[in-house]
Design an enzyme around this catalytic site. Structure first.
Site, PDB file in Angstrom:
ATOM      1  N   LYS A 253       0.743  -1.285   0.074  1.00 41.94           N
ATOM      2  CA  LYS A 253       0.040   0.167  -0.057  1.00 41.94           C
ATOM      3  C   LYS A 253       0.969   1.358   0.025  1.00 41.94           C
ATOM      4  CE  LYS A 253      -2.535  -0.682   3.782  1.00 41.94           C
ATOM      5  NZ  LYS A 253      -1.661  -2.086   4.159  1.00 41.94           N
TER       6      LYS A 253
ATOM      7  N   ARG B 110      -8.936   1.306   9.695  1.00 39.07           N
ATOM      8  CA  ARG B 110      -8.494  -0.164  10.177  1.00 39.07           C
ATOM      9  C   ARG B 110      -9.581  -0.757  10.919  1.00 39.07           C
ATOM     10  NH1 ARG B 110      -2.415   1.207   9.252  1.00 39.07           N
ATOM     11  NH2 ARG B 110      -1.413  -0.973   9.528  1.00 39.07           N
TER      12      ARG B 110
ATOM     13  N   ARG C 173      12.256  -6.355   4.488  1.00 41.57           N
ATOM     14  CA  ARG C 173      12.106  -4.889   4.327  1.00 41.57           C
ATOM     15  C   ARG C 173      13.207  -4.099   4.967  1.00 41.57           C
ATOM     16  NH1 ARG C 173       6.186  -2.485   4.388  1.00 41.57           N
ATOM     17  NH2 ARG C 173       6.327  -3.108   6.320  1.00 41.57           N
TER      18      ARG C 173
ATOM     19  N   ARG D  42      12.452  -1.684  10.744  1.00 39.44           N
ATOM     20  CA  ARG D  42      11.522  -1.302  11.471  1.00 39.44           C
ATOM     21  C   ARG D  42      11.423  -2.312  12.594  1.00 39.44           C
ATOM     22  NH1 ARG D  42       6.262   0.312   7.759  1.00 39.44           N
ATOM     23  NH2 ARG D  42       5.227  -0.526   9.534  1.00 39.44           N
TER      24      ARG D  42
ATOM     25  N   ARG E 130       0.723  -8.029  13.521  1.00 34.69           N
ATOM     26  CA  ARG E 130      -0.171  -7.186  12.700  1.00 34.69           C
ATOM     27  C   ARG E 130      -0.922  -7.830  11.587  1.00 34.69           C
ATOM     28  NH1 ARG E 130       5.038  -4.562  10.110  1.00 34.69           N
ATOM     29  NH2 ARG E 130       3.433  -3.298   8.969  1.00 34.69           N
TER      30      ARG E 130
HETATM   31  P1  AMP Z   1       1.760   0.977   8.712  1.00 34.91           P
HETATM   32  O1  AMP Z   1       2.643   1.620   8.044  1.00 34.91           O
HETATM   33  O2  AMP Z   1       0.307   1.409   7.866  1.00 34.91           O
HETATM   34  O3  AMP Z   1       1.476  -0.576   8.520  1.00 34.91           O
HETATM   35  O4  AMP Z   1       1.163   1.145  10.310  1.00 34.91           O
HETATM   36  C1  AMP Z   1       2.200   0.808  11.316  1.00 34.91           C
HETATM   37  C2  AMP Z   1       1.559   0.961  12.805  1.00 34.91           C
HETATM   38  O5  AMP Z   1       1.032   2.058  12.943  1.00 34.91           O
HETATM   39  C3  AMP Z   1       0.497  -0.138  12.696  1.00 34.91           C
HETATM   40  O6  AMP Z   1       0.870  -1.519  12.969  1.00 34.91           O
HETATM   41  C4  AMP Z   1      -0.375   0.433  13.802  1.00 34.91           C
HETATM   42  O7  AMP Z   1       0.270   0.316  15.206  1.00 34.91           O
HETATM   43  C5  AMP Z   1      -0.116   1.810  13.441  1.00 34.91           C
HETATM   44  N1  AMP Z   1      -1.269   2.482  12.700  1.00 34.91           N
HETATM   45  C6  AMP Z   1      -1.114   3.120  11.500  1.00 34.91           C
HETATM   46  N2  AMP Z   1      -2.533   3.362  11.233  1.00 34.91           N
HETATM   47  C7  AMP Z   1      -3.342   2.980  12.078  1.00 34.91           C
HETATM   48  C8  AMP Z   1      -4.865   3.099  12.137  1.00 34.91           C
HETATM   49  N3  AMP Z   1      -5.524   3.459  11.158  1.00 34.91           N
HETATM   50  N4  AMP Z   1      -5.437   2.729  13.489  1.00 34.91           N
HETATM   51  C9  AMP Z   1      -4.682   2.304  14.242  1.00 34.91           C
HETATM   52  N5  AMP Z   1      -3.296   2.232  14.282  1.00 34.91           N
HETATM   53  C10 AMP Z   1      -2.574   2.272  13.280  1.00 34.91           C
END
Ligand code: AMP
Length: 225
Positions: free
Chosen positions: A25, A100, A139, A171, A182
């Site tokens: 994404k 989410r 990654r 990360r 996740r």
């Molecule tokens: P991502 O980079 O989108 O995978 O997001 C990394 C982390 O940020 C996720 O595993 C969550 O801990 C937090 N996060 C990002 N977006 C959201 C969201 N919309 N709701 C809750 N937690 C989020």
């Protein structure tokens, strides 16, 4: 007689990119945004920026992010509403990583509704879980923003960015325990949103397994259709 038309202020499209962690994404969202001239709003990126800046939001989010759990809805909805409100209404937006949860999806509808806007399309990027695990665990990130993968797209020198010579970062939530959490959180809490958007006739599937260019082409077609 020639009459000057007042410039029309059309509402910009709002597209949601839905899909499991690791499906691409972020990579695709950035590129799509660049190509269409739309804003790419990634809540994960916004949280990571808040963390690097030592902002209160970043501190509050850290304990959830590190273990791969969701940051509470309240914080996320406030963050997204603020970002949307700060944008001109005619600006097209690609949402990556939001919503989410059901509560976030409803809050998004409300926030858009206030501006006379609505979600116009939801693209579900799909790939089988073993592919996702390999992508996420491999990654590595350069401080420059370039993303490597030790399996598919490694740097020339192990752990070092080809462009800047800086050490690559892993990360904390790309490590195996957090990855498992996740993926489970996605399956249990986020995947049910597919039904919500399918019912509204907004959902389009795109296969996230191809080469980056191929997926980009399919995504562009899905967004424009
Ligand atoms: P991502 O980079 O989108 O995978 O997001 C990394 C982390 O940020 C996720 O595993 C969550 O801990 C937090 N996060 C990002 N977006 C959201 C969201 N919309 N709701 C809750 N937690 C989020």
């Amino acid at each position: 007689m020639h009459r000057e038309e007042a410039p029309s202020r059309e509402q910009g499209p709002v597209v949601v990119l839905l899909g499991s962690p690791g499906v691409g994404k972020g990579t695709q969202g950035v590129r799509l945004g660049r190509e269409l001239g739309w804003a790419h709003l990634s809540t994960g990126d916004l949280l990571r920026e808040a963390r690097s800046a030592g902002a209160p939001l970043g501190k509050a989010a850290q304990e959830y992010m590190d273990v791969g759990r969701l940051v509470p809805d309240e914080l996320m909805v406030a963050l997204l509403s603020e970002k949307l409100a700060a944008m001109p209404e005619e600006q097209g937006v690609i949402l990556d990583g939001f919503p989410r949860t059901e509560a976030q999806a409803s809050a998004l509808d409300d926030a858009l509704d206030k501006a006379g806007r609505r979600v116009g399309r939801v693209v579900l990027l799909d790939a089988p879980e073993p592919v996702l695990v390999k992508r996420i665990s491999g990654r590595r990130l350069s401080p420059s923003g370039r993303v490597y993968n030790v399996h598919y797209d490694p740097p020339h020198r192990d752990g070092i960015c080809d462009d800047t010579g800086e050490p690559l970062l892993h990360r904390s939530d790309d490590r195996p325990d957090a990855v498992r959490t996740r993926l489970a959180v996605y399956r249990e809490t986020t995947a049910p949103l597919v039904g919500r958007y399918e019912q509204r006739g907004l959902l389009v599937h795109v296969d996230g397994q191809g080469a980056i260019d191929e997926v980009h082409g399919a995504l562009l077609a899905a967004v424009k259709a």
